[in-house]
Design a protein around this motif. Structure first.
Motif, short mmCIF file in Angstrom:
data_model
loop_
_atom_site.label_atom_id
_atom_site.label_comp_id
_atom_site.label_asym_id
_atom_site.label_seq_id
_atom_site.Cartn_x
_atom_site.Cartn_y
_atom_site.Cartn_z
N GLY A 14 13.41 -74.25 -46.50
CA GLY A 14 12.44 -73.92 -45.46
C GLY A 14 11.07 -74.51 -45.74
N GLN A 15 10.21 -74.37 -44.76
CA GLN A 15 8.87 -74.94 -44.85
C GLN A 15 8.05 -74.23 -45.93
OE1 GLN A 15 8.43 -74.20 -40.66
NE2 GLN A 15 8.15 -76.37 -40.21
N GLY A 16 7.30 -75.03 -46.69
CA GLY A 16 6.43 -74.48 -47.71
C GLY A 16 7.10 -74.08 -49.01
N GLN A 17 8.37 -74.46 -49.17
CA GLN A 17 9.12 -73.99 -50.34
C GLN A 17 8.83 -74.75 -51.63
OE1 GLN A 17 10.94 -71.46 -50.91
NE2 GLN A 17 11.84 -70.68 -49.02
N ILE A 18 8.11 -75.88 -51.55
CA ILE A 18 7.83 -76.63 -52.79
C ILE A 18 7.08 -75.76 -53.78
CG2 ILE A 18 6.54 -78.59 -53.75
CD1 ILE A 18 7.29 -80.18 -51.24
N GLU A 19 6.24 -74.89 -53.25
CA GLU A 19 5.46 -73.99 -54.10
C GLU A 19 6.36 -73.11 -54.96
OE1 GLU A 19 1.70 -72.48 -55.41
OE2 GLU A 19 2.24 -74.23 -54.21
N SER A 20 7.61 -72.90 -54.52
CA SER A 20 8.51 -71.97 -55.21
C SER A 20 8.99 -72.48 -56.55
CB SER A 20 9.73 -71.66 -54.32
OG SER A 20 10.59 -72.79 -54.25
N ILE A 21 8.75 -73.75 -56.87
CA ILE A 21 9.28 -74.27 -58.14
C ILE A 21 8.67 -73.54 -59.34
CG2 ILE A 21 9.86 -76.54 -57.21
CD1 ILE A 21 7.38 -77.67 -58.61
N LYS A 22 7.48 -73.00 -59.17
CA LYS A 22 6.84 -72.28 -60.28
C LYS A 22 7.61 -71.02 -60.65
CE LYS A 22 2.93 -71.88 -58.20
NZ LYS A 22 1.52 -71.56 -57.81
N SER A 23 8.45 -70.54 -59.74
CA SER A 23 9.24 -69.34 -60.04
C SER A 23 10.61 -69.67 -60.61
CB SER A 23 9.42 -68.49 -58.78
OG SER A 23 10.23 -69.16 -57.83
N VAL A 24 10.99 -70.95 -60.60
CA VAL A 24 12.34 -71.31 -61.08
C VAL A 24 12.33 -72.28 -62.26
CG1 VAL A 24 13.69 -70.77 -59.02
CG2 VAL A 24 12.46 -72.93 -59.10
N ILE A 25 11.20 -72.90 -62.56
CA ILE A 25 11.08 -73.70 -63.78
C ILE A 25 10.47 -72.81 -64.86
CG2 ILE A 25 10.04 -75.72 -64.88
CD1 ILE A 25 9.86 -77.06 -62.17
N PRO A 26 11.15 -72.63 -65.99
CA PRO A 26 10.61 -71.77 -67.05
C PRO A 26 9.18 -72.19 -67.43
CG PRO A 26 12.87 -72.39 -67.56
CD PRO A 26 12.48 -73.18 -66.34
N GLN A 27 8.30 -71.22 -67.58
CA GLN A 27 6.87 -71.47 -67.76
C GLN A 27 6.55 -72.28 -69.01
OE1 GLN A 27 4.02 -70.89 -66.05
NE2 GLN A 27 5.18 -70.20 -64.26
N ASN A 28 7.36 -72.17 -70.04
CA ASN A 28 7.07 -72.87 -71.28
C ASN A 28 7.70 -74.27 -71.33
OD1 ASN A 28 9.69 -72.04 -71.42
ND2 ASN A 28 9.59 -71.26 -73.53
N SER A 29 8.21 -74.75 -70.18
CA SER A 29 8.89 -76.05 -70.14
C SER A 29 7.90 -77.20 -70.23
CB SER A 29 9.68 -76.20 -68.84
OG SER A 29 10.64 -75.19 -68.71
N LYS A 30 8.35 -78.29 -70.86
CA LYS A 30 7.65 -79.56 -70.74
C LYS A 30 8.42 -80.37 -69.71
CE LYS A 30 5.49 -83.42 -73.06
NZ LYS A 30 5.14 -84.08 -74.35
N VAL A 31 7.78 -80.66 -68.61
CA VAL A 31 8.47 -81.19 -67.42
C VAL A 31 8.18 -82.68 -67.25
CG1 VAL A 31 8.71 -80.95 -64.91
CG2 VAL A 31 8.21 -78.92 -66.32
#
Length: 383
Positions: A14-31
């Motif tokens: 859906g629209q605006g969902q790019i922002e949701s990656i912060k909830s699915v990529i572990p916070q301590n990841s090196k991306v």
């Protein structure tokens, strides 16, 4: 029907969902953010990704081609190893996502990544992958397959492993707003053939798989007929979701698959840089005519249930003609003349590639020999 089905990819649609990656990529990841030619910087997607990754440690790698090459991807593999990256975010269409899967698997291997493609190395682990889809077509955002090209030798090969299945896929139809018309058309055709490869095989009585496949084909047919409405939210969302469902494993569960159109089509892309979807449209009608006897019942079923054709002695051939007409209505050719030299040389070039890649027994019955492929190519390539 005998099968095990699981699809672990989380879809954020859906629209605006790019922002949701912060909830699915572990916070301590090196991306590492992997993308293509830079269109994501022009259409605002890069800015959204940058915003969503605020607080993360991340780097980027750009330049993945429309048919991702080993040569380019190996540079990303080296970067992932050197920088100790532990999460890959693919931002793009099927090519970027496929390429990211190769990077993910090769980064956990000390040898040449191409060993994965030729079966010399079995993948046992990979860097986790997530995807932000920008071009609906391949379904790569929620399956475990990828196709990679070795430019040096004109080899284009697939690999599959559950270790590279994306952990999540962000599917925001708004990112399609700036896509060129050609790429939207390719998305429709690619998804269409993906369904056909799992549907136009044998009669098997699997009602859900057939019924769902027919629903997807009717949807894609409607999207093609409504191509003048491609700027609407509904058109974009429906193409994005249909293309995903065409190759997320569901309609192919417990039934026979073909994929010969893909295997032959890959060689058109490797030899002459034909768009993947357009190579499929070139090969498919000729292959269906070559395999007419074994596909007749399914062609008749498709003719009635997808195209609304009446029962007749010529129904199966009418169905093939309807498929061709569908492609032509989108401005997509069903024969190829973009080679140098003679037609015979062009045919032999493809045959030599197929033989080299071991593609000598294709189709749901493994009955498409090199001689059958030669006959298909003779129909598909014009003099």
């Amino acid at each position: 029907m005998q099968f095990t089905y699981v699809n672990p990819t989380q879809i954020n649609f859906g629209q605006g969902q790019i922002e949701s990656i912060k909830s699915v990529i572990p916070q301590n990841s090196k991306v590492i953010v992997i993308y293509g030619g830079g269109s994501i910087k022009r259409n605002g997607v890069y800015d959204q990704v940058q915003s969503a990754l605020e607080g993360y440690q991340w780097i980027e790698f750009s330049g993945v081609e429309p048919n991702p090459t080993k040569e380019t991807l190996d540079k990303a593999v080296a970067l992932v190893k050197e920088q100790d990256v532990d999460f890959i975010l693919a931002v793009g269409g099927g090519s970027v996502i496929d390429g990211s899967k190769y990077v993910a698997a090769a980064a956990h291997y000390d040898g040449d990544g191409w060993d994965i493609m030729v079966g010399k190395h079995q993948v046992t682990s990979a860097v986790p992958v997530g995807a932000i889809l920008t071009l609906p077509a391949t379904g790569s955002e929620s399956n475990m397959g990828a196709v990679i090209t070795k430019a040096e030798t004109h080899d284009k090969l697939p690999f599959m492993t559950p270790h590279v299945q994306p952990k999540f896929a962000v599917m925001d139809p708004d990112v399609m707003k700036t896509l060129p018309e050609r790429q939207l058309i390719n998305g429709v055709v690619d998804a269409w053939v993906h369904v056909c490869e799992q549907y136009l095989t044998v009669t098997h009585g699997a009602m859900v798989q057939d019924g769902y496949a027919e629903a997807l084909l009717k949807n894609l047919k409607s999207l093609g007929e409504q191509f003048d409405q491609r700027d609407s939210d509904a058109w974009r969302a429906n193409l994005m979701w249909n293309a995903n469902q065409a190759l997320n494993g569901l309609i192919g569960s417990g039934v026979q698959h073909d994929w010969a159109t893909h295997m032959i089509g890959h060689e058109f892309t490797a030899l002459w840089a034909v768009d993947h979807a357009r190579s499929l449209a070139i090969v498919q009608p000729s292959l269906l005519r070559n395999q007419f006897a074994v596909k007749k019942e399914k062609l008749e079923q498709m003719g009635k249930n997808v195209f609304g054709l009446a029962d007749s002695d010529t129904l199966a051939e009418q169905t093939i003609q309807a498929i061709e007409a569908f492609y032509h209505s989108l401005g997509v050719a069903t024969q190829f003349d973009g080679y140098e030299g003679t037609k015979d040389q062009a045919v032999e070039s493809v045959i030599n590639q197929l033989e080299q890649h071991g593609m000598v027994a294709l189709g749901e019955h493994q009955a498409i020999t090199l001689e059958q492929s030669r006959q298909i190519l003779d129909l598909a390539i014009t003099a």
